[in-house]
Design a protein around this motif. Structure first.
Motif, mmCIF file in Angstrom:
data_model
loop_
_atom_site.group_PDB
_atom_site.id
_atom_site.type_symbol
_atom_site.label_atom_id
_atom_site.label_comp_id
_atom_site.label_asym_id
_atom_site.label_seq_id
_atom_site.Cartn_x
_atom_site.Cartn_y
_atom_site.Cartn_z
ATOM 1 N N SER A 1 0.847 -1.191 0.000
ATOM 2 C CA SER A 1 0.000 0.000 0.000
ATOM 3 C C SER A 1 0.885 1.244 0.000
ATOM 4 N N ASN B 1 -1.560 -0.505 7.797
ATOM 5 C CA ASN B 1 -2.446 -1.253 8.687
ATOM 6 C C ASN B 1 -1.816 -1.398 10.063
ATOM 7 N N ASN C 1 -8.769 4.861 8.286
ATOM 8 C CA ASN C 1 -9.743 4.170 7.450
ATOM 9 C C ASN C 1 -10.370 3.079 8.310
ATOM 10 N N TRP D 1 -10.897 -0.783 7.044
ATOM 11 C CA TRP D 1 -9.769 -1.715 6.990
ATOM 12 C C TRP D 1 -8.832 -1.577 8.191
ATOM 13 N N SER E 1 -6.873 0.806 9.125
ATOM 14 C CA SER E 1 -5.572 1.299 8.674
ATOM 15 C C SER E 1 -5.541 2.821 8.765
ATOM 16 N N ASP F 1 -12.490 -10.468 1.352
ATOM 17 C CA ASP F 1 -11.309 -10.365 2.234
ATOM 18 C C ASP F 1 -10.011 -10.799 1.557
#
Length: 246
Positions: free
Chosen positions: A51, A56, A73, A76, A78, A237
């Motif tokens: 990413s 995360n 976020n 997720w 993160s 997922d």
């Protein structure tokens, strides 16, 4: 080769039984270089996920970056990265170095849409373009897949080898956790946009869709088999090989 010759899986796969994919996209932390050699011997190209927009809370580099983030976020779990900080860029480049030291063909670059006009990091659009340029300059022979961020393609197309786009045929609802098919008009609008960009920039597209039952998978294939693009249909997922209820 089949158009559905793409596999995206961030859980741990068995390298010996993962065969025949044009694009294999995995989570690097699960594998030693020996496993990647097996993957590469049985598949066309093997990409590691990274990413460039978020970190995360379970990531090994979270502690280094948690004080340099711009918000959370919640879907997720993160946090949004701040590309204006030198430490963020240095940490991301170290992760890229570690991934390529294992032998991957390229990177699957997630969260480009964060830097588009409606994204949480839209003010750092120049930062993400500079970052992908920096990575490409350091690794000119490696391959890169940009995930989403279609509006950035005019500036990123010379640094990436393909663009992935999620959910043009389907529409997963994160609140209700329900999978569904998009209205045909919406799908056609998305597909026309992709075809236009593909034609203008001569860049391959990979379509990633989500389903949980065989009937929905069949409907998705009816739409995507008529396109010129490679695609993948999986569970939301992305932790296992796709499983679909009858």
């Amino acid at each position: 080769m089949r158009k559905d010759s793409v596999l995206v899986c961030y859980g741990k796969l068995s390298p010996e039984t993962t065969k025949g994919y044009k694009y294999l996209i995995v989570e690097s932390k699960h594998y030693f270089p020996s496993s990647i050699r097996v993957f590469k011997s049985q598949n066309e190209k093997v990409f590691a996920y990274i990413s460039l927009g978020e970190v995360n809370e379970n990531a090994p580099h979270y502690d280094e970056l948690k004080k340099l983030t711009l918000g959370k976020n919640k879907i997720w779990n993160s946090h949004y990265l701040d590309l204006s900080k030198k430490k963020t860029i240095e940490t991301l480049m170290l992760i890229v170095d570690e991934i390529f030291a294992k032998g991957y063909d390229g990177l699957f670059l997630d969260n480009f849409d964060n830097y588009t006009i409606h994204g949480p990091q839209k003010e750092q659009k120049a930062g993400i373009i500079e970052l992908i340029q920096l990575i490409k300059q350091k690794y000119p022979k490696k391959m890169f897949i940009q995930n989403a961020g279609l509006e950035l393609i005019p500036e990123t197309n010379s640094f990436v080898d393909a663009v992935a786009i999620e959910s043009i045929a389907t529409d997963y609802n994160f609140e209700t956790k329900k999978y569904s098919l998009r209205k045909k008009e919406q799908f056609d609008t998305y597909l026309n946009k992709i075809n236009q960009l593909h034609s203008e920039y001569k860049i391959p597209f990979i379509i990633i869709e989500y389903a949980d039952n065989e009937a929905l998978v069949a409907q998705i294939k009816d739409r995507l088999d008529d396109t010129q693009h490679n695609y993948f249909i999986g569970n939301i997922d992305l932790q296992t090989l796709p499983k679909f209820k009858k």
